[in-house]
Design a protein around this motif. Sequence first.
Motif, short mmCIF file in Angstrom:
data_model
loop_
_atom_site.label_atom_id
_atom_site.label_comp_id
_atom_site.label_asym_id
_atom_site.label_seq_id
_atom_site.Cartn_x
_atom_site.Cartn_y
_atom_site.Cartn_z
N GLY A 230 -11.18 -28.88 -30.46
CA GLY A 230 -12.18 -28.05 -31.14
C GLY A 230 -13.45 -28.83 -31.42
O GLY A 230 -14.56 -28.35 -31.19
N LYS B 254 2.15 -29.81 -32.25
CA LYS B 254 2.58 -29.71 -33.65
C LYS B 254 1.88 -30.73 -34.53
O LYS B 254 1.78 -30.54 -35.74
CB LYS B 254 4.09 -29.90 -33.73
N THR B 255 1.45 -31.85 -33.97
CA THR B 255 0.74 -32.82 -34.79
C THR B 255 -0.70 -32.39 -35.03
O THR B 255 -1.42 -33.05 -35.75
CB THR B 255 0.71 -34.19 -34.12
N PHE B 256 -1.15 -31.32 -34.41
CA PHE B 256 -2.48 -30.76 -34.57
C PHE B 256 -3.56 -31.62 -33.95
O PHE B 256 -4.71 -31.23 -33.90
CB PHE B 256 -2.84 -30.56 -36.06
N LEU B 257 -3.21 -32.84 -33.50
CA LEU B 257 -4.27 -33.76 -33.06
C LEU B 257 -5.01 -33.26 -31.82
O LEU B 257 -6.24 -33.25 -31.83
CB LEU B 257 -3.68 -35.15 -32.80
N LEU C 8 4.37 -24.15 -29.65
CA LEU C 8 3.57 -25.36 -29.62
C LEU C 8 4.43 -26.50 -29.14
O LEU C 8 5.60 -26.60 -29.51
CB LEU C 8 3.06 -25.68 -31.03
N TRP D 173 5.28 -30.67 -28.61
CA TRP D 173 5.44 -31.72 -29.63
C TRP D 173 4.09 -32.26 -30.07
O TRP D 173 3.83 -32.48 -31.23
CB TRP D 173 6.31 -32.84 -29.05
N PHE E 78 -7.20 -30.41 -32.81
CA PHE E 78 -8.27 -30.91 -33.67
C PHE E 78 -9.39 -31.52 -32.84
O PHE E 78 -10.56 -31.16 -32.96
CB PHE E 78 -7.65 -31.96 -34.59
#
Lengths: 191, 419
Positions: free
Chosen positions: A30, A21-24, A16, A18, A27
């Motif tokens: 999706g 890694k924050t998932f933003l 992943l 950088w 998120f």
Amino acid sequence: MKRDDENIRWIEEPMLGWTGKTFLPLFIGGLTTTVRHLFSPKVTVSFPEERHEMADPLGYRGVHRLNRDEQGRVKCVACFLCATACPAHCIDIIAAESPWPDREKYPESFTIDELRCIFCGMCEQACPVDAIELTSLYDLSGKSREEMIFDKEKLLSIYDKTKDAEPMQSAAKPSSDKTPSDNPDAPGDTP
Amino acid sequence: MLLLAVEAFVKIALVIAGLMGGTSYLVLLERRMAAWIQDRRGPNRVGIPLTKIRIFGLGQPIADGVKFIFKEEFTPGHVNRLLYFVAPVLLLSAALAVFAVVPFGSVLPPVLGGEPIELVIAPGVNVGMLYVFAVGGIAVYGVILGAWASNNKYAFYGGLRSAAQLISYEIPLGLGVLGVVLMTGSLQLDKIITQQAAHGWNVLVQPLGFFVFAVAALAESGRLPFDLSESEQELVGGYHTEYSGIKLMMFLVAEFLHMIVAAFLIVILFFGGWHLPWITGSEHMVSGWLGGWLEAFLRVGVLLAKVLAVILFFMVARWSWPRFRFDQLMVLAWKVMLPLGMVNLVVLAVLVEYGKQMADALGVGEVVLVAAVGWITLVVSWVVTAAIIPAPGQSQALPIGAADSIDAEPAQQREEIEP
């Protein structure tokens, strides 16, 4: 198969980044996909009220029909080729001497058990006079098994119902530009 | 005294009827949403029974309910019968009991010359949040009992996963609540709303707390990114594999109630409950008898609309992200949410203690200062967490050689045993 088998290709899971890694981004990605589909046009058809557009109604293998000739008589000559070809043994023909001069036999009774039929279309291919054909009607239902055994009158009435929407394939044949291999009488077909 | 009892019973009847009716229609909404997201139409046929009238499938809950009630209720022979019967009842009653302290509006004007009626079953419970946690914790027992009593491996796996998950996420959930409690100085839910109406919503003031609480609440309600306890693809049905008929329905309804509780708590703790600026503020819009009623109903409407919005988000979330793997779930709880919750709590504690002096020194309003610090905390802690913690999925991947050795070990043992 061993782990060091050369046919197995091992793939490293991609790291992943950088931002990943924050998932933003994941998120939001999706969520946008879901919301887009929430408002996109639906593919389901509300069946009895509306029906799917059929790409080729002539090619569809639905309920059978028995074709009539120009004088309104049943075209079938009771040759039993369809009953022989049928893998499900669902066609039952009782032949009788023909009352008409242009053929020897005609079917006194012609019944198809639509519950046994597997809709393979081999009867249609076997028929030498294009008397039996599969229509594009697919929503057949009945309240008993006996009701689903279609007799000659029923099959002829299906022809009356569908002849305008789906002309006989023998009628369509001369005008259409079919490849020679489709026509068994073509000279190039026999070795 | 009699009037109080009547009032309480009316409110209980209202809440239970509302919850049950609401749940059945939310199930329909969920099915329609799922269908729409998958480009289908969903159940739209069932209308008024015995007529041909279809009202967008609004009769579906009746059909579902009748189906569940008249289905064969099969009890397998190998279950622990007492616990098997107790588990769904326990789960459902605990899920319903939580609503005793959850306000569903603010205050109705006095009827029959009595006191003003607070729209919560048990008004003035000053341990409100603690009660929610205590009763909500019983849910774990319902799940574990059901799983254990079923005497089924899949059910038991589901129960174990559920227990571990619920217990792990109680901690970030609690940390999220503690921030709110620090700001308000009360555990009472209606006081938390009033405080937000006066000083701004908590979601603006402590976004990090909201983030931690929302994720934990989603996990507590066991919905899709976190539904390991009943992941159909692996565990048949999870802890309710062996249940059927009305008992299965009790489990499913209880699960839905958990989601509704989570939505209510998110709205009440972080989105100001019934408060909407300029519409249902703390000032009366219209004075007098009519104004009081109008305001009361507006507040109920605003609260329920916010709850519905959160529930809709949950439903969309269900189809947006894939389910976590179990180790990812635990990493998220213990290595991400727990530290983030701690950071939020510490920052808020400092702000509550010294905020006034700092605001005076800087010459800004206290709320502005707290909100600014809250947002900076959110961004910094999130980025730092992302940098420090290995992304779940890469922490547990075994190198090829290690996997080899794992495979090799049992083989050696077998050789030793066989001769």
